[in-house]
Design a protein around this motif. Structure first.
Motif, short mmCIF file in Angstrom:
data_model
loop_
_atom_site.label_atom_id
_atom_site.label_comp_id
_atom_site.label_asym_id
_atom_site.label_seq_id
_atom_site.Cartn_x
_atom_site.Cartn_y
_atom_site.Cartn_z
N LYS A 220 0.95 -1.29 0.02
CA LYS A 220 0.00 0.05 -0.05
C LYS A 220 0.77 1.16 -0.09
CE LYS A 220 -4.07 -2.45 0.68
NZ LYS A 220 -4.96 -2.44 -0.19
N THR A 221 2.15 1.16 -0.18
CA THR A 221 3.08 2.32 -0.26
C THR A 221 3.94 2.43 -1.48
OG1 THR A 221 3.16 2.13 2.34
CG2 THR A 221 5.08 3.50 1.19
N ARG A 231 -0.07 12.90 -6.00
CA ARG A 231 -0.75 13.00 -4.78
C ARG A 231 -2.13 12.73 -4.82
NH1 ARG A 231 -0.94 18.09 -0.68
NH2 ARG A 231 -1.89 17.02 1.10
N VAL A 234 -2.86 9.05 -5.39
CA VAL A 234 -2.82 8.32 -4.50
C VAL A 234 -3.84 8.30 -3.08
CG1 VAL A 234 -0.31 7.68 -4.71
CG2 VAL A 234 -1.13 9.54 -3.17
N LEU A 239 -3.72 5.22 -1.10
CA LEU A 239 -2.15 4.80 -0.96
C LEU A 239 -1.20 5.74 -0.07
CD1 LEU A 239 -1.83 3.74 -4.52
CD2 LEU A 239 -1.78 2.04 -2.66
N ASP A 240 -0.20 5.34 0.40
CA ASP A 240 0.80 5.92 0.86
C ASP A 240 2.13 6.16 0.22
OD1 ASP A 240 1.85 7.67 2.88
OD2 ASP A 240 2.68 5.90 4.34
N TYR A 241 2.91 7.06 0.21
CA TYR A 241 4.04 7.33 -0.72
C TYR A 241 5.16 7.91 0.17
CZ TYR A 241 3.48 12.36 -0.96
OH TYR A 241 3.25 13.76 -0.57
#
Length: 336
Positions: A220-221, A231, A234, A239-241
């Protein structure tokens, strides 16, 4: 200061074109073949493709200009005198808004067509526009001008301009485009509304595919060894980043601290893929990999649609096509 001077010079050049045109006795005959065509100017590729989708078969009765068709990045683009003239005379002008389009206010102030329909994506986004996020580990903007940047940020926040990476935002923008075309060309308004309905259904279908795929994904990243213009994307899907730079950054070299931080995140989360955007030289991503424990990650590209050329369009490139390509790339990475 230089940017302001540049735009003033272009405006003056544009004005000279306009006055020169008024002195030509055959000016009307020169334009007679195109006088019934709708003139549309778009700054970026997604706008251009959305316009074509909404126009449908009426595309042949429109003159559509895509200003960045040479692959010039939105953040460094400056209009030519010819660009300014096209904007001045067009029926519909679509631009992103934000810092990258500061030149637009001068172009619109000098416009000949006072009935021009104008779509500012930043304005359409309204309160949904997100401020740029300096996430943990990211390289800050040019440190030499940090004090100056802080003063500017106190006056006005900097917003992430990459709205088009969200399929949900795309539907919103397409509706605005359809509305504008219906005003300009009321005769074909029913056709534009039908085209809008059919195209947004396709956007909806892909949006649902993305959501289902990401909901079930074990990862999920995302780790980006690059700028991060995704941005809005996501946040649509939870989702994370982590990334080397913010989306609008002009930086090209990451510090050791940023490289080290991202490498540790890769190890901590057992990430197998480092993402970059189109035209990346992969140097930052490669440095991240070399600083991980396993050094066996792959580098893959997500297309942010900031460098689509006229030749690519001639070859069949579309907004939906690139979003589907990103879907396949992301699915392969998240299910490793």
């Amino acid at each position: 200061m230089f940017k302001r001077f540049f735009i003033l010079v272009l405006s003056a050049v544009m004005a000279s074109f306009v006055f020169a045109g008024c002195g030509k006795s055959d000016n009307v005959s020169e334009k007679s073949s195109d006088e019934k065509k709708i003139s549309i100017v778009c700054t970026i590729f997604p706008e251009y493709d959305w316009v074509k989708q909404i126009l449908g078969k009426e595309t042949e009765n429109a003159e559509i200009t895509y200003l960045l068709d040479k692959g010039v990045d939105l953040h460094s683009y400056q209009p030519t005198a010819d660009d300014m003239v096209k904007i001045s005379e067009c029926d519909l002008f679509i631009y992103v808004g934000g810092e990258s389009d500061e030149w637009v206010s001068d172009a619109l102030a000098s416009a000949k067509n006072k009935d021009m329909q104008v779509i500012d994506l930043m304005e359409v986004m309204g309160s949904s526009a997100k401020e740029e996020e300096l996430k943990e580990g990211m390289m800050p903007e040019d440190e030499e001008s940090e004090e100056e940047s802080e003063e500017e940020s106190e006056e006005e926040p900097e917003y992430d301009e990459h709205f088009w990476t969200s399929l949900k935002n795309a539907k919103l923008f397409c509706t605005k485009i359809s509305d504008a075309l219906c005003v300009i060309d009321e005769e074909h308004s029913d056709e534009y509304k039908t085209n809008l309905s059919e195209y947004t259904a396709k956007l909806d279908d892909l949006d649902k595919e993305y959501q289902t795929m990401i909901d079930d994904a074990p990862v999920k990243t995302l780790i980006f060894g690059d700028r991060f213009p995704f941005r809005y994307f996501v946040e649509d899907y939870g989702l994370d980043y982590y990334a080397a730079f913010v989306g609008c950054s002009a930086e090209t070299e990451a510090s050791f601290e940023t490289i080290s931080f991202l490498a540790k995140k890769v190890d901590e989360l057992n990430i197998k893929t480092i993402f970059v955007i189109e035209n990346s030289d992969h140097s930052i991503a490669e440095s991240i990999i070399q600083n991980t424990e396993t050094k066996d990650q792959q580098i893959v590209e997500l297309n942010s649609m900031q460098s689509v050329t006229g030749d690519m369009i001639d070859g069949g490139t579309t907004y939906l096509g690139l979003m589907k390509q990103n879907y396949n790339t992301l699915k392969a990475a998240l299910y490793q």
